[in-house]
Design an enzyme around this catalytic site. Structure first.
Site, PDB file in Angstrom:
ATOM      1  N   GLU A 100       0.811  -1.206   0.000  1.00 45.87           N
ATOM      2  CA  GLU A 100       0.000   0.000   0.000  1.00 45.87           C
ATOM      3  C   GLU A 100       0.846   1.258   0.000  1.00 45.87           C
ATOM      4  OE1 GLU A 100      -3.623  -1.935   2.547  1.00 45.87           O
ATOM      5  OE2 GLU A 100      -2.563  -0.183   3.303  1.00 45.87           O
ATOM      6  N   CYS A 133       3.054  -6.896  15.404  1.00 47.53           N
ATOM      7  CA  CYS A 133       2.289  -6.135  16.396  1.00 47.53           C
ATOM      8  C   CYS A 133       0.798  -6.505  16.278  1.00 47.53           C
ATOM      9  CB  CYS A 133       2.475  -4.636  16.173  1.00 47.53           C
ATOM     10  SG  CYS A 133       4.221  -4.165  16.147  1.00 47.53           S
ATOM     11  N   CYS A 136      -1.882  -4.253  14.408  1.00 49.88           N
ATOM     12  CA  CYS A 136      -1.542  -3.753  13.069  1.00 49.88           C
ATOM     13  C   CYS A 136      -1.931  -4.757  11.989  1.00 49.88           C
ATOM     14  CB  CYS A 136      -0.044  -3.472  13.016  1.00 49.88           C
ATOM     15  SG  CYS A 136       0.585  -3.129  11.365  1.00 49.88           S
ATOM     16  N   CYS A 346      -2.637   1.762   7.551  1.00 54.28           N
ATOM     17  CA  CYS A 346      -1.789   1.013   6.624  1.00 54.28           C
ATOM     18  C   CYS A 346      -2.011  -0.483   6.761  1.00 54.28           C
ATOM     19  CB  CYS A 346      -0.334   1.380   6.832  1.00 54.28           C
ATOM     20  SG  CYS A 346       0.040   2.915   6.015  1.00 54.28           S
TER      21      CYS A 346
HETATM   22  N1  SAH Z   1       6.979  -0.738  11.217  1.00 52.54           N
HETATM   23  C1  SAH Z   1       7.169   0.626  11.500  1.00 52.54           C
HETATM   24  C2  SAH Z   1       6.553   1.532  10.451  1.00 52.54           C
HETATM   25  C3  SAH Z   1       5.204   1.148   9.935  1.00 52.54           C
HETATM   26  S1  SAH Z   1       3.867   1.257  11.087  1.00 52.54           S
HETATM   27  C4  SAH Z   1       6.664   0.979  12.878  1.00 52.54           C
HETATM   28  O1  SAH Z   1       5.982   0.169  13.484  1.00 52.54           O
HETATM   29  O2  SAH Z   1       7.014   2.056  13.354  1.00 52.54           O
HETATM   30  C5  SAH Z   1       3.698   3.017  11.289  1.00 52.54           C
HETATM   31  C6  SAH Z   1       2.941   3.429  12.518  1.00 52.54           C
HETATM   32  O3  SAH Z   1       1.564   3.078  12.403  1.00 52.54           O
HETATM   33  C7  SAH Z   1       3.468   2.765  13.778  1.00 52.54           C
HETATM   34  O4  SAH Z   1       3.659   3.687  14.814  1.00 52.54           O
HETATM   35  C8  SAH Z   1       2.369   1.796  14.078  1.00 52.54           C
HETATM   36  O5  SAH Z   1       2.341   1.470  15.422  1.00 52.54           O
HETATM   37  C9  SAH Z   1       1.146   2.528  13.618  1.00 52.54           C
HETATM   38  N2  SAH Z   1      -0.030   1.640  13.442  1.00 52.54           N
HETATM   39  C10 SAH Z   1      -0.059   0.384  12.985  1.00 52.54           C
HETATM   40  N3  SAH Z   1      -1.316  -0.101  12.974  1.00 52.54           N
HETATM   41  C11 SAH Z   1      -2.108   0.875  13.451  1.00 52.54           C
HETATM   42  C12 SAH Z   1      -3.528   0.994  13.692  1.00 52.54           C
HETATM   43  N4  SAH Z   1      -4.343   0.000  13.431  1.00 52.54           N
HETATM   44  N5  SAH Z   1      -3.983   2.151  14.200  1.00 52.54           N
HETATM   45  C13 SAH Z   1      -3.139   3.183  14.451  1.00 52.54           C
HETATM   46  N6  SAH Z   1      -1.813   3.140  14.236  1.00 52.54           N
HETATM   47  C14 SAH Z   1      -1.290   1.990  13.747  1.00 52.54           C
HETATM   48 FE1  SF4 Z   2       4.421  -3.474  13.976  1.00 53.86          FE
HETATM   49 FE2  SF4 Z   2       2.870  -3.053  11.868  1.00 53.86          FE
HETATM   50 FE3  SF4 Z   2       5.062  -1.520  12.260  1.00 53.86          FE
HETATM   51 FE4  SF4 Z   2       5.276  -4.096  11.530  1.00 53.86          FE
HETATM   52  S1  SF4 Z   2       4.342  -2.450  10.332  1.00 53.86           S
HETATM   53  S2  SF4 Z   2       6.432  -3.072  13.130  1.00 53.86           S
HETATM   54  S3  SF4 Z   2       3.600  -5.070  12.613  1.00 53.86           S
HETATM   55  S4  SF4 Z   2       3.243  -1.624  13.552  1.00 53.86           S
END
Ligand code: SAH
Ligand code: SF4
Length: 355
Positions: A100, A133, A136, A346
Protein backbone atom coordinates in the site's frame (compact mmCIF):
# COMPACT_ATOMS: atom_id res chain seq x y z
CA UNK A 1 13.95 -20.09 -6.83
CA UNK A 2 15.52 -16.88 -8.01
CA UNK A 3 13.98 -14.94 -10.85
CA UNK A 4 15.61 -12.40 -13.12
CA UNK A 5 15.51 -8.80 -12.00
CA UNK A 6 12.71 -7.06 -13.93
CA UNK A 7 13.99 -4.94 -16.78
CA UNK A 8 12.46 -1.54 -16.20
CA UNK A 9 13.73 2.01 -16.29
CA UNK A 10 13.59 2.23 -12.48
CA UNK A 11 15.19 -1.15 -11.77
CA UNK A 12 18.31 -0.73 -13.94
CA UNK A 13 21.31 1.01 -12.41
CA UNK A 14 23.04 3.84 -14.27
CA UNK A 15 25.42 1.74 -16.35
CA UNK A 16 22.77 -0.84 -17.19
CA UNK A 17 20.35 1.86 -18.27
CA UNK A 18 22.97 3.57 -20.44
CA UNK A 19 23.86 0.25 -22.09
CA UNK A 20 20.19 -0.40 -22.73
CA UNK A 21 19.58 3.04 -24.22
CA UNK A 22 22.63 2.68 -26.47
CA UNK A 23 21.45 -0.76 -27.59
CA UNK A 24 18.13 0.87 -28.55
CA UNK A 25 19.92 3.42 -30.73
CA UNK A 26 20.24 6.30 -28.24
CA UNK A 27 23.26 8.01 -26.69
CA UNK A 28 24.35 7.46 -23.10
CA UNK A 29 23.13 10.89 -21.90
CA UNK A 30 19.63 10.00 -23.07
CA UNK A 31 19.51 7.54 -20.16
CA UNK A 32 19.93 10.40 -17.70
CA UNK A 33 17.28 12.45 -19.49
CA UNK A 34 14.79 9.59 -19.42
CA UNK A 35 15.30 9.07 -15.68
CA UNK A 36 15.01 12.79 -15.04
CA UNK A 37 11.74 12.89 -16.93
CA UNK A 38 10.34 10.22 -14.64
CA UNK A 39 11.79 11.25 -11.28
CA UNK A 40 12.04 15.02 -11.51
CA UNK A 41 9.15 15.75 -13.89
CA UNK A 42 6.82 12.91 -12.99
CA UNK A 43 6.24 11.77 -16.58
CA UNK A 44 5.12 8.16 -16.89
CA UNK A 45 4.81 7.96 -20.65
CA UNK A 46 7.78 8.03 -23.03
CA UNK A 47 5.61 9.79 -25.62
CA UNK A 48 5.68 12.92 -23.42
CA UNK A 49 9.48 12.95 -23.19
CA UNK A 50 9.99 15.36 -26.03
CA UNK A 51 13.63 15.97 -25.14
CA UNK A 52 14.36 12.44 -26.41
CA UNK A 53 14.58 11.66 -30.15
CA UNK A 54 11.28 10.32 -31.50
CA UNK A 55 12.80 7.02 -32.64
CA UNK A 56 14.26 6.35 -29.22
CA UNK A 57 10.95 7.17 -27.55
CA UNK A 58 9.29 4.54 -29.72
CA UNK A 59 11.98 1.96 -29.00
CA UNK A 60 11.85 2.59 -25.27
CA UNK A 61 8.09 2.31 -25.26
CA UNK A 62 8.30 -1.06 -26.98
CA UNK A 63 11.24 -2.46 -25.03
CA UNK A 64 11.63 -0.94 -21.59
CA UNK A 65 8.66 -0.44 -19.25
CA UNK A 66 9.13 2.40 -16.77
CA UNK A 67 7.58 0.65 -13.78
CA UNK A 68 7.52 -2.97 -12.62
CA UNK A 69 4.25 -2.99 -10.68
CA UNK A 70 0.62 -2.44 -11.47
CA UNK A 71 -2.14 -0.72 -9.58
CA UNK A 72 -4.53 -3.41 -8.38
CA UNK A 73 -6.89 -1.31 -6.25
CA UNK A 74 -7.49 2.31 -5.42
CA UNK A 75 -9.68 3.94 -2.82
CA UNK A 76 -10.29 7.65 -2.52
CA UNK A 77 -11.70 9.16 0.68
CA UNK A 78 -13.85 12.28 0.94
CA UNK A 79 -10.81 14.28 2.05
CA UNK A 80 -9.00 13.19 -1.17
CA UNK A 81 -6.70 10.78 0.64
CA UNK A 82 -5.90 8.22 -2.03
CA UNK A 83 -4.75 4.77 -1.20
CA UNK A 84 -3.13 2.62 -3.86
CA UNK A 85 -2.63 -1.10 -3.72
CA UNK A 86 0.33 -1.91 -5.96
CA UNK A 87 1.07 -5.45 -7.11
CA UNK A 88 4.68 -6.29 -7.83
CA UNK A 89 5.60 -9.37 -9.83
CA UNK A 90 7.89 -12.00 -8.44
CA UNK A 91 11.36 -10.63 -7.85
CA UNK A 92 13.75 -12.71 -5.79
CA UNK A 93 10.85 -14.36 -3.99
CA UNK A 94 8.60 -16.83 -5.70
CA UNK A 95 5.32 -14.94 -5.61
CA UNK A 96 3.60 -11.69 -6.45
CA UNK A 97 3.05 -9.33 -3.58
CA UNK A 98 0.92 -6.25 -2.96
CA UNK A 99 1.76 -3.20 -0.93
CA UNK A 100 0.00 0.00 0.00
CA UNK A 101 0.94 3.58 -0.71
CA UNK A 102 -1.16 6.44 0.64
CA UNK A 103 -1.23 9.95 -0.85
CA UNK A 104 -2.61 12.58 1.53
CA UNK A 105 -2.97 15.99 -0.10
CA UNK A 106 -3.02 18.90 2.28
CA UNK A 107 -1.56 22.13 3.34
CA UNK A 108 0.73 20.86 5.99
CA UNK A 109 2.57 22.88 8.54
CA UNK A 110 6.32 22.68 8.03
CA UNK A 111 8.73 22.76 10.97
CA UNK A 112 9.16 26.49 10.65
CA UNK A 113 5.42 27.01 10.96
CA UNK A 114 4.72 28.08 7.39
CA UNK A 115 2.20 26.25 5.24
CA UNK A 116 3.48 24.41 2.22
CA UNK A 117 1.20 23.04 -0.49
CA UNK A 118 1.61 19.44 -1.47
CA UNK A 119 0.90 15.95 -0.29
CA UNK A 120 2.36 13.62 2.28
CA UNK A 121 3.09 10.21 0.85
CA UNK A 122 3.12 7.14 3.06
CA UNK A 123 5.24 4.30 1.61
CA UNK A 124 5.82 0.65 2.42
CA UNK A 125 9.17 -1.12 2.71
CA UNK A 126 8.06 -4.73 2.99
CA UNK A 127 5.08 -6.75 1.80
CA UNK A 128 3.59 -7.60 5.18
CA UNK A 129 5.73 -7.33 8.29
CA UNK A 130 7.57 -9.85 10.45
CA UNK A 131 7.35 -7.82 13.68
CA UNK A 132 3.81 -9.00 14.38
CA UNK A 133 2.29 -6.13 16.40
CA UNK A 134 -1.20 -7.42 17.30
CA UNK A 135 -2.96 -4.08 16.60
CA UNK A 136 -1.54 -3.75 13.07
CA UNK A 137 -3.03 -5.14 9.86
CA UNK A 138 0.44 -5.65 8.29
CA UNK A 139 1.59 -7.55 11.36
CA UNK A 140 -1.37 -9.93 11.05
CA UNK A 141 -0.32 -10.97 7.57
CA UNK A 142 3.29 -11.81 8.41
CA UNK A 143 6.13 -11.10 5.99
CA UNK A 144 5.74 -12.07 2.34
CA UNK A 145 9.02 -10.49 1.25
CA UNK A 146 11.23 -7.43 1.33
CA UNK A 147 10.67 -4.86 -1.39
CA UNK A 148 13.44 -4.08 -3.85
CA UNK A 149 14.81 -0.53 -3.94
CA UNK A 150 13.07 0.15 -7.28
CA UNK A 151 9.76 -1.04 -5.83
CA UNK A 152 10.06 1.45 -2.97
CA UNK A 153 10.99 4.16 -5.47
CA UNK A 154 8.05 3.21 -7.68
CA UNK A 155 5.67 4.10 -4.84
CA UNK A 156 7.14 7.61 -4.86
CA UNK A 157 6.77 7.83 -8.63
CA UNK A 158 3.15 6.67 -8.52
CA UNK A 159 2.45 8.98 -5.59
CA UNK A 160 4.01 11.90 -7.41
CA UNK A 161 1.72 11.19 -10.37
CA UNK A 162 -1.25 11.88 -8.05
CA UNK A 163 0.07 15.34 -7.16
CA UNK A 164 3.25 17.11 -5.95
CA UNK A 165 4.85 15.73 -2.81
CA UNK A 166 5.83 17.96 0.09
CA UNK A 167 6.72 15.23 2.57
CA UNK A 168 6.98 11.53 2.92
CA UNK A 169 6.58 9.15 5.82
CA UNK A 170 7.96 5.63 5.70
CA UNK A 171 5.07 4.34 7.80
CA UNK A 172 3.34 1.97 5.44
CA UNK A 173 3.66 -1.77 5.56
CA UNK A 174 6.83 -3.26 6.96
CA UNK A 175 9.66 -2.46 9.30
CA UNK A 176 12.10 -0.13 7.52
CA UNK A 177 15.19 -1.16 9.47
CA UNK A 178 14.72 -4.77 8.41
CA UNK A 179 15.05 -3.76 4.75
CA UNK A 180 17.37 -0.84 5.16
CA UNK A 181 19.77 -1.32 2.23
CA UNK A 182 16.93 -1.16 -0.28
CA UNK A 183 15.31 1.75 1.55
CA UNK A 184 18.56 3.74 1.60
CA UNK A 185 19.04 3.26 -2.15
CA UNK A 186 15.48 4.42 -2.80
CA UNK A 187 15.78 7.40 -0.44
CA UNK A 188 19.00 8.50 -2.15
CA UNK A 189 17.08 8.72 -5.44
CA UNK A 190 14.16 10.46 -3.71
CA UNK A 191 16.59 13.02 -2.33
CA UNK A 192 18.95 13.48 -5.29
CA UNK A 193 16.60 12.98 -8.22
CA UNK A 194 13.13 13.84 -6.93
CA UNK A 195 14.31 16.71 -4.77
CA UNK A 196 12.60 15.69 -1.53
CA UNK A 197 15.06 16.74 1.19
CA UNK A 198 16.05 14.45 4.04
CA UNK A 199 14.19 16.63 6.56
CA UNK A 200 10.99 16.04 4.58
CA UNK A 201 11.22 12.27 4.96
CA UNK A 202 10.36 10.54 8.24
CA UNK A 203 11.21 6.89 8.82
CA UNK A 204 9.24 5.11 11.52
CA UNK A 205 10.72 2.06 13.21
CA UNK A 206 10.25 -0.10 16.28
CA UNK A 207 13.83 0.91 17.04
CA UNK A 208 16.25 -2.04 16.94
CA UNK A 209 19.01 -0.50 19.10
CA UNK A 210 22.02 -2.02 17.37
CA UNK A 211 20.75 -1.03 13.93
CA UNK A 212 20.09 2.52 15.08
CA UNK A 213 23.64 2.70 16.43
CA UNK A 214 25.02 1.58 13.07
CA UNK A 215 23.05 4.33 11.32
CA UNK A 216 23.76 7.17 13.75
CA UNK A 217 27.23 8.07 12.43
CA UNK A 218 26.01 8.18 8.81
CA UNK A 219 24.79 11.32 7.12
CA UNK A 220 21.10 11.35 8.08
CA UNK A 221 18.83 10.55 5.18
CA UNK A 222 15.64 11.18 7.15
CA UNK A 223 13.95 12.24 10.36
CA UNK A 224 13.51 9.41 12.82
CA UNK A 225 10.32 8.26 14.54
CA UNK A 226 10.42 5.39 17.03
CA UNK A 227 7.27 3.41 17.81
CA UNK A 228 7.25 2.99 21.58
CA UNK A 229 3.55 2.46 22.41
CA UNK A 230 3.96 1.96 26.16
CA UNK A 231 6.32 2.86 29.01
CA UNK A 232 5.99 -0.65 30.48
CA UNK A 233 8.38 -3.41 29.49
CA UNK A 234 5.94 -6.27 29.91
CA UNK A 235 3.34 -4.55 27.75
CA UNK A 236 5.86 -3.62 25.05
CA UNK A 237 6.92 -7.26 24.83
CA UNK A 238 3.30 -8.03 23.92
CA UNK A 239 2.61 -5.05 21.67
CA UNK A 240 5.86 -5.32 19.66
CA UNK A 241 6.58 -9.06 19.67
CA UNK A 242 9.83 -8.98 17.67
CA UNK A 243 11.31 -6.65 20.31
CA UNK A 244 10.48 -9.00 23.15
CA UNK A 245 13.26 -8.85 25.74
CA UNK A 246 14.85 -5.71 24.29
CA UNK A 247 14.80 -3.26 27.22
CA UNK A 248 12.92 -0.03 26.54
CA UNK A 249 15.90 1.79 28.07
CA UNK A 250 18.17 0.35 25.32
CA UNK A 251 15.80 1.65 22.65
CA UNK A 252 15.76 5.11 24.26
CA UNK A 253 19.55 5.11 24.68
CA UNK A 254 19.98 4.25 20.98
CA UNK A 255 17.61 7.12 20.22
CA UNK A 256 19.73 9.46 22.35
CA UNK A 257 22.82 8.32 20.46
CA UNK A 258 21.09 9.05 17.14
CA UNK A 259 20.07 12.52 18.35
CA UNK A 260 23.58 13.34 19.59
CA UNK A 261 25.25 12.21 16.38
CA UNK A 262 22.74 13.64 13.89
CA UNK A 263 21.40 16.64 15.80
CA UNK A 264 17.89 15.63 14.76
CA UNK A 265 15.19 15.31 17.37
CA UNK A 266 13.21 12.11 17.54
CA UNK A 267 9.48 11.63 17.55
CA UNK A 268 8.19 8.82 19.74
CA UNK A 269 5.03 7.26 18.40
CA UNK A 270 2.36 5.91 20.69
CA UNK A 271 -0.67 4.06 19.37
CA UNK A 272 -3.43 4.76 21.87
CA UNK A 273 -5.41 1.57 22.50
CA UNK A 274 -8.60 2.23 24.45
CA UNK A 275 -8.30 0.92 28.04
CA UNK A 276 -5.01 -0.85 27.29
CA UNK A 277 -2.33 1.83 27.27
CA UNK A 278 -4.28 5.10 27.53
CA UNK A 279 -4.50 5.51 31.34
CA UNK A 280 -3.12 8.57 33.10
CA UNK A 281 -0.70 6.22 34.84
CA UNK A 282 0.68 5.25 31.44
CA UNK A 283 1.07 8.94 30.58
CA UNK A 284 2.91 9.61 33.85
CA UNK A 285 5.26 6.67 33.43
CA UNK A 286 5.89 7.62 29.80
CA UNK A 287 6.76 11.14 30.90
CA UNK A 288 9.19 9.70 33.47
CA UNK A 289 10.88 7.62 30.79
CA UNK A 290 11.25 10.58 28.45
CA UNK A 291 12.09 13.28 31.00
CA UNK A 292 15.18 15.27 30.07
CA UNK A 293 15.07 14.11 26.45
CA UNK A 294 14.45 16.59 23.65
CA UNK A 295 11.73 14.84 21.72
CA UNK A 296 8.07 14.91 20.77
CA UNK A 297 5.44 12.27 21.39
CA UNK A 298 3.00 11.58 18.57
CA UNK A 299 -0.20 9.99 19.82
CA UNK A 300 -2.01 7.86 17.25
CA UNK A 301 -5.54 6.83 18.27
CA UNK A 302 -5.96 3.20 17.24
CA UNK A 303 -7.52 2.80 13.85
CA UNK A 304 -9.77 -0.26 14.12
CA UNK A 305 -8.59 -3.32 12.20
CA UNK A 306 -11.10 -6.01 11.32
CA UNK A 307 -10.90 -8.93 13.73
CA UNK A 308 -8.72 -7.05 16.22
CA UNK A 309 -9.61 -7.04 19.93
CA UNK A 310 -8.36 -3.48 20.49
CA UNK A 311 -10.57 -0.43 20.89
CA UNK A 312 -10.31 3.10 19.64
CA UNK A 313 -10.06 5.51 22.59
CA UNK A 314 -12.57 8.34 22.87
CA UNK A 315 -11.44 11.84 22.00
CA UNK A 316 -11.73 12.86 25.68
CA UNK A 317 -9.33 10.12 26.76
CA UNK A 318 -6.93 11.10 24.01
CA UNK A 319 -7.02 14.71 25.15
CA UNK A 320 -6.53 13.76 28.83
CA UNK A 321 -3.52 11.66 27.90
CA UNK A 322 -2.02 14.46 25.85
CA UNK A 323 -2.69 17.04 28.57
CA UNK A 324 -1.07 14.81 31.19
CA UNK A 325 2.09 14.52 29.08
CA UNK A 326 2.15 18.27 28.54
CA UNK A 327 1.67 18.86 32.30
CA UNK A 328 4.74 16.68 32.81
CA UNK A 329 6.69 18.81 30.35
CA UNK A 330 6.54 16.46 27.35
CA UNK A 331 5.44 17.92 24.02
CA UNK A 332 2.73 15.75 22.51
CA UNK A 333 0.69 15.93 19.33
CA UNK A 334 -2.25 13.81 18.19
CA UNK A 335 -2.49 12.26 14.75
CA UNK A 336 -6.03 11.26 13.90
CA UNK A 337 -5.86 9.03 10.84
CA UNK A 338 -6.88 10.50 7.55
CA UNK A 339 -9.48 9.01 5.28
CA UNK A 340 -10.69 6.56 7.87
CA UNK A 341 -13.70 5.54 5.82
CA UNK A 342 -11.45 4.14 3.10
CA UNK A 343 -9.48 1.66 5.23
CA UNK A 344 -6.73 4.17 5.58
CA UNK A 345 -4.75 2.55 8.37
CA UNK A 346 -1.79 1.01 6.62
CA UNK A 347 -2.22 -2.59 5.66
CA UNK A 348 -5.99 -2.52 5.71
CA UNK A 349 -6.67 -2.32 1.99
CA UNK A 350 -4.41 -5.28 1.44
CA UNK A 351 -5.93 -7.17 4.36
CA UNK A 352 -9.40 -6.66 2.88
CA UNK A 353 -8.28 -7.74 -0.58
CA UNK A 354 -6.57 -10.81 0.84
CA UNK A 355 -9.76 -12.01 2.55
N1 SAH B 1 6.98 -0.74 11.22
C1 SAH B 1 7.17 0.63 11.50
C2 SAH B 1 6.55 1.53 10.45
C3 SAH B 1 5.20 1.15 9.94
S1 SAH B 1 3.87 1.26 11.09
C4 SAH B 1 6.66 0.98 12.88
O1 SAH B 1 5.98 0.17 13.48
O2 SAH B 1 7.01 2.06 13.35
C5 SAH B 1 3.70 3.02 11.29
C6 SAH B 1 2.94 3.43 12.52
O3 SAH B 1 1.56 3.08 12.40
C7 SAH B 1 3.47 2.77 13.78
O4 SAH B 1 3.66 3.69 14.81
C8 SAH B 1 2.37 1.80 14.08
O5 SAH B 1 2.34 1.47 15.42
C9 SAH B 1 1.15 2.53 13.62
N2 SAH B 1 -0.03 1.64 13.44
C10 SAH B 1 -0.06 0.38 12.99
N3 SAH B 1 -1.32 -0.10 12.97
C11 SAH B 1 -2.11 0.88 13.45
C12 SAH B 1 -3.53 0.99 13.69
N4 SAH B 1 -4.34 0.00 13.43
N5 SAH B 1 -3.98 2.15 14.20
C13 SAH B 1 -3.14 3.18 14.45
N6 SAH B 1 -1.81 3.14 14.24
C14 SAH B 1 -1.29 1.99 13.75
FE1 SF4 C 1 4.42 -3.47 13.98
FE2 SF4 C 1 2.87 -3.05 11.87
FE3 SF4 C 1 5.06 -1.52 12.26
FE4 SF4 C 1 5.28 -4.10 11.53
S1 SF4 C 1 4.34 -2.45 10.33
S2 SF4 C 1 6.43 -3.07 13.13
S3 SF4 C 1 3.60 -5.07 12.61
S4 SF4 C 1 3.24 -1.62 13.55
Amino acid sequence: MSAEKPQTLLSLDREELEARVIALGGRSFHARIARENVLAKGLLDYAQMTSLPAGLREALRAELPILAGSESARSVAADKTTKLLIAFPQAKAARDVSVETVHMPSLYEAEEGEHVPGATLCVSTQAGCPVGCPFCASGQLGLARNLEAHEILEQYVRGRALGPLARSVVMGMGEPLLNYTALATALDAVHDEMGLGSRKVTVSTVGFPERLRELAPQKPRFQLAISLHTPDQEQRDLLVPAMKGVPIEDVLAAGDDWFQKTGREITYEYVLLGRDNDSLGHAERLAQRLRGRRCTVNLIPFNPVEGSPFKRPGSREVEFFRAELEAEGIIATVRWSRGLESDSACGQLRLRNAR
